[in-house]
Scaffold this active site. Structure first.
Site, mmCIF file in Angstrom:
data_model
loop_
_atom_site.group_PDB
_atom_site.id
_atom_site.type_symbol
_atom_site.label_atom_id
_atom_site.label_comp_id
_atom_site.label_asym_id
_atom_site.label_seq_id
_atom_site.Cartn_x
_atom_site.Cartn_y
_atom_site.Cartn_z
ATOM 1 N N LYS A 36 0.839 -1.201 0.000
ATOM 2 C CA LYS A 36 0.000 0.000 0.000
ATOM 3 C C LYS A 36 0.874 1.251 0.000
ATOM 4 O O LYS A 36 2.060 1.185 0.338
ATOM 5 C CB LYS A 36 -0.915 -0.019 1.231
ATOM 6 C CG LYS A 36 -0.171 0.021 2.565
ATOM 7 C CD LYS A 36 -1.119 -0.212 3.741
ATOM 8 C CE LYS A 36 -0.343 -0.201 5.052
ATOM 9 N NZ LYS A 36 -1.196 -0.550 6.198
ATOM 10 N N TYR A 257 16.429 30.695 6.939
ATOM 11 C CA TYR A 257 15.289 31.517 7.348
ATOM 12 C C TYR A 257 15.300 31.791 8.843
ATOM 13 O O TYR A 257 15.556 30.888 9.643
ATOM 14 C CB TYR A 257 13.970 30.808 6.986
ATOM 15 C CG TYR A 257 13.633 30.855 5.512
ATOM 16 C CD1 TYR A 257 13.407 32.073 4.867
ATOM 17 C CD2 TYR A 257 13.529 29.682 4.773
ATOM 18 C CE1 TYR A 257 13.096 32.107 3.521
ATOM 19 C CE2 TYR A 257 13.208 29.723 3.422
ATOM 20 C CZ TYR A 257 12.994 30.937 2.797
ATOM 21 O OH TYR A 257 12.686 30.973 1.472
#
Ligand SMILES: *Cc1c(COP(=O)(O)O)cnc(C)c1O
Length: 363
Positions: A36, A257
């Site tokens: 999956k 940042y």
């Protein structure tokens, strides 16, 4: 093609070896391939093909569309099971595709049974009993109702009755035994059918979780099924990101940042081509590390969308055009997950689509 910025190598030989190892540890029955979520991010198609070549005879996906995408790769005599079961109205399509739905409630059971009767052919199914997840499957009251009127089962070829563990990676958790006891009590009310119990960690519980079919996913992909002990599985992924630039900065300068990292000494900063858009989790900001020539280099500053910055002051071999390793046998997904505050499942299923993927051991 231009040189790739980041290379994700997926070792199908190692996945196959993990599958053989799990099969040897589950003598009570065969071991399926749970593929999956694109085989936990590693590529459903190549993984499934390789595990079929290795001898896997059961394939599990979560959604019907995942099964359709694999249909051509899975022979018709190999059950291609859909854990989420049967969406109302999809019966004809599911039957035509030859998938095996996991029936999770009485409504789905009746619809599949009615469809089988209309076709005049028994259709294959797996019945899930919920023994504690409270997520999918028949609960106690539904099993009792089915026991009173088992007629819908007659139209079906019931391949397995299954259940799923809540905490199988905790071998001392009493819930494991309680779930199996509940499962045995409930399925005893129904016509006999083969059983499927263990996921990856369940296989390592031994006899408690013995059944006719195990359903491992994580351990195939090298995630540690025994988190309190060394990982018995092989790591199957290696991720190397290209160094785009090296900057020499002075003490007191910041990186990234919001200036969360400030150089304490004159430093060399390597900027590499990967970021949170590639599934390098932003929660690794201030905590992540890479490897250059086997040496750990700490992440400097925040994870950006497309870029990472590492302090390579102590790694003189770091050079533009070279690579920093972000995952590998020496930096396994479980270790990165711990730093990121998540589990290795999330690390693998987040691996980005921009990485150049290369496979070893294609079947
Ligand atoms: C995902 C899943 C598995 C596989 O679990 P792992 O912990 O990855 O081995 C097995 N059964 C069900 C029902 C699942 O949803």
């Amino acid at each position: 093609m231009p040189d790739p910025s980041a290379i994700l190598t997926i070792d199908l030989d190692a996945i196959a070896a993990n599958w053989r190892d799990l099969a040897a540890r589950h003598p009570s029955g065969p071991v399926a391939a749970v593929v999956k979520a694109n085989a936990y991010g590693l590529g459903a198609q190549p993984v499934t093909r390789r595990l079929l070549a290795e001898g896997a005879r059961h394939v599990f996906v979560a959604e019907f569309d995942e099964a359709l995408a694999l249909r051509e790769s899975v022979p018709r005599d190999v059950p291609l099971a859909v854990l989420h079961g049967l969406v109302a109205g999809a019966e004809a399509e599911a039957a035509a595709a030859g998938v095996v739905p996991v029936l999770n409630d009485l409504g789905a059971l009746r619809r599949w049974s009615t469809h089988a009767a209309a076709r005049g052919a028994r259709l294959p199914a797996i019945l899930q009993i919920d023994t504690g997840m409270n997520r999918l499957g028949l609960g106690r009251r539904e099993v009792e109702r089915l026991a009173q009127d088992p007629a819908p089962l007659a139209a079906l070829d019931l391949r397995y009755v299954m259940t799923h563990f809540v905490a199988s990676e905790e071998p001392a958790n009493p819930l494991n035994r309680e779930q199996v006891a509940r499962f045995d009590r409930l399925r005893a009310m129904l016509p006999p059918a083969p059983t499927s119990v263990a996921n990856s960690s369940g296989i390592f519980l031994g006899d408690v979780a013995a059944s006719d079919l195990a359903r491992p996913g994580a351990a195939l992909y090298g995630i540690n099924p025994t988190p309190d002990a060394p990982n018995p599985m092989r790591t199957v992924v290696t991720l190397e990101a290209r160094i785009l630039q090296i900057r020499e900065i002075e003490a007191g300068e910041s990186v990234g940042y919001n200036s969360t990292w400030v150089a304490a000494r004159p430093s060399r900063i390597a900027t590499v081509a990967a970021g949170y858009a590639d599934g390098y989790l932003r929660s690794l900001s201030g905590r992540g590390a890479g490897l250059v020539g086997g040496r750990q280099v700490p992440l400097a500053g925040r994870v950006s969308m497309d870029l990472l910055t590492f302090d390579v002051t102590d790694a003189p071999e770091a050079a533009p055009g070279g690579f920093i390793r972000l995952l590998g046998p020496d930096l396994p997904p479980d270790a990165v997950a711990e730093r990121a505050g998540t589990n290795a499942y999330e690390i693998l299923t987040s691996l980005g689509a921009r990485y150049r993927r290369q496979y070893r051991g294609v079947a």
